[in-house]
Write an enzyme that holds these catalytic residues in place. Structure first.
Site, PDB file in Angstrom:
ATOM      1  CG  ASP A  52      -4.308   1.063 -11.658  1.00 48.52           C
ATOM      2  OD1 ASP A  52      -5.298   1.215 -10.910  1.00 48.52           O
ATOM      3  OD2 ASP A  52      -3.136   1.214 -11.273  1.00 48.52           O
ATOM      4  CD1 TRP A 101      -0.072   6.153  -8.238  1.00 56.73           C
ATOM      5  CD2 TRP A 101       1.001   4.230  -7.872  1.00 56.73           C
ATOM      6  NE1 TRP A 101       0.196   6.078  -6.891  1.00 56.73           N
ATOM      7  CE2 TRP A 101       0.847   4.907  -6.637  1.00 56.73           C
ATOM      8  CE3 TRP A 101       1.649   2.999  -7.882  1.00 56.73           C
ATOM      9  CZ2 TRP A 101       1.319   4.386  -5.435  1.00 56.73           C
ATOM     10  CZ3 TRP A 101       2.120   2.474  -6.678  1.00 56.73           C
ATOM     11  CH2 TRP A 101       1.958   3.166  -5.477  1.00 56.73           C
ATOM     12  CE  LYS A 114      -5.573   5.787  -4.383  1.00 59.22           C
ATOM     13  NZ  LYS A 114      -4.788   5.342  -3.294  1.00 59.22           N
TER      14      LYS A 114
HETATM   15  N1  PMP Z   1      -2.327   2.363  -9.042  1.00 56.61           N
HETATM   16  C1  PMP Z   1      -2.802   3.552  -8.623  1.00 56.61           C
HETATM   17  C2  PMP Z   1      -3.500   4.449  -9.607  1.00 56.61           C
HETATM   18  C3  PMP Z   1      -2.661   3.930  -7.282  1.00 56.61           C
HETATM   19  O1  PMP Z   1      -3.134   5.117  -6.864  1.00 56.61           O
HETATM   20  C4  PMP Z   1      -2.013   3.052  -6.378  1.00 56.61           C
HETATM   21  C5  PMP Z   1      -1.830   3.383  -4.918  1.00 56.61           C
HETATM   22  N2  PMP Z   1      -2.120   4.611  -4.483  1.00 56.61           N
HETATM   23  C6  PMP Z   1      -1.523   1.839  -6.879  1.00 56.61           C
HETATM   24  C7  PMP Z   1      -1.706   1.535  -8.208  1.00 56.61           C
HETATM   25  C8  PMP Z   1      -0.806   0.859  -5.981  1.00 56.61           C
HETATM   26  O2  PMP Z   1      -1.761   0.155  -5.280  1.00 56.61           O
HETATM   27  P1  PMP Z   1      -1.387  -0.847  -4.096  1.00 56.61           P
HETATM   28  O3  PMP Z   1      -0.737  -0.055  -3.044  1.00 56.61           O
HETATM   29  O4  PMP Z   1      -2.721  -1.409  -3.706  1.00 56.61           O
HETATM   30  O5  PMP Z   1      -0.514  -1.896  -4.661  1.00 56.61           O
END
Ligand code: PMP
Length: 350
Positions: free
Chosen positions: A160, A90, A184
């Site tokens: 994040d 991520w 989550k």
């Molecule tokens: N950051 C992290 C740590 C994640 O686990 C995720 C999705 N699992 C995201 C960002 C992306 O999030 P989104 O799908 O809401 O854009």
């Protein structure tokens, strides 16, 4: 989802108590919904001990939009580099989004080592002149979690926290921006919580599209356009549950630590049949990622697990292996049931 919140949600789909309407049909302009947002904010403030200079925003676009919104807010006009950590899948997604906006320095990358560990403080040559420092507190895919707050207090710290937010107490005052998406620990997908300090909101550069402008959302108390009413309502119920039923984030942390310790002990005690992927010091308490001796056995494991009622154990498509996500709502007894299945599988296949 915690079972009690799931039941409340089911009832509210039929009719919100005292309102005579389904939560799926209530206007976002109603007083009822404004009160929901206010109550959600109040729970977040209490759970995190947030001082008044922080805004709690309920936004859309997921954490992926925050990968862009943060640099769009802080990197125009082009100032000094922002420093990023590349600790897994991520954070790897956050980097190109930020680089498209302004100058970014990757301070540390675990890519060459296959993202099996996090950096030590000694490995982070942070600079007092950086525009900001960005990292991901829990790499959801690799199961790596910071058990400390990296970075320096004299540089804006942005995190994040999508996959470990509200899983333990947090000193939010050490951050300029925190963001976390649902699902989550937060509730159903559709809402992203952004906690942003007022000086950052005041720094939003002119010319940004209003949906990318924290100030618009702060001034409108998260009802700038049509928000995800259902997701915000359920997130409020979950925050209420955390406060009233669980007893706050310290209590939640204890429950989560026990679940993770039980599951890792089963992995470590399996005589190398199950092998934890992450360095022990950086193991995630939310995502327990492990391998079996062969990819074939992993496939058999996850499909037999599913037949036995354990869903979603496949590792992320980028990595393979097995991942047990034990977010807040997963109970100790569910973890123990999984361990029972793991032992049984090992006896049959090991
Ligand atoms: N950051 C992290 C740590 C994640 O686990 C995720 C999705 N699992 C995201 C960002 C992306 O999030 P989104 O799908 O809401 O854009």
């Amino acid at each position: 989802m915690p079972a009690s919140v799931l039941r409340e949600t089911q009832a509210a789909i039929d009719e919100v108590p005292g309102l005579g309407l389904s939560v799926l049909g209530v206007s976002h302009r109603s007083k009822w919904f404004r009160d929901v947002v206010a109550e959600a904010e109040e729970h977040f403030r209490a759970l995190l001990g947030l001082p008044p200079e922080y805004h709690v925003l309920f936004l859309q676009g997921g954490s992926t939009l925050q990968f862009s919104q943060v640099p769009l807010t802080l990197l125009k006009p082009p100032p000094n580099e922002a420093e990023y950590l590349h600790t897994g899948y991520w954070s790897g997604k956050s980097l190109p989004e930020a680089k498209a906006v302004g100058p970014i320095k990757t301070l540390w990358s675990g890519q060459a080592e296959g993202f099996r560990r996090l950096p030590t403080d000694a490995e982070l040559a942070t600079s007092a002149g950086a525009s900001y420092f960005h990292y991901i507190s829990n790499e959801t895919v690799e199961g790596l979690q910071f058990h400390r707050i990296p970075g320096r207090d004299d540089v804006l710290r942005i995190c994040d926290m999508s996959s470990d937010f509200l899983s333990k107490p947090l000193d939010a005052t050490r951050f300029a921006v925190i963001y976390a998406h649902a699902q989550k620990n937060l509730g159903p997908s559709g809402v992203t919580v952004v906690i942003v300090r007022d000086d950052i909101v005041k720094r939003v550069p002119p010319g940004l599209p209003s949906m990318m402008d924290y100030r618009c959302h702060a001034e409108a108390h998260s009802i700038y356009n049509t928000p995800p009413v259902f997701a915000i309502y359920v997130t409020m119920l979950i925050a209420r549950w955390l406060r009233r039923d669980v007893g706050g984030l310290a209590a939640m942390e204890k429950i989560n630590a026990t679940k993770a310790a039980t599951l890792y002990a089963a992995v470590d005690g399996s005589g190398e049949f199950y092998r934890g992927r992450a360095a022990v010091a950086d193991r995630s308490l939310m995502n327990v990622v492990f391998n079996l001796p062969t990819a074939e056995l992993e496939k058999r494991f996850t499909s037999e697990a599913e037949a036995a009622g354990f869903y979603g154990l496949d590792g992320h498509r980028s990595l393979g292996g097995v991942r047990a996500s034990i977010y807040n709502a997963v109970t100790q007894s569910s973890v123990e049931a999984l361990i029972g299945f793991m032992r049984d599988f090992q006896q049959r296949a090991g």
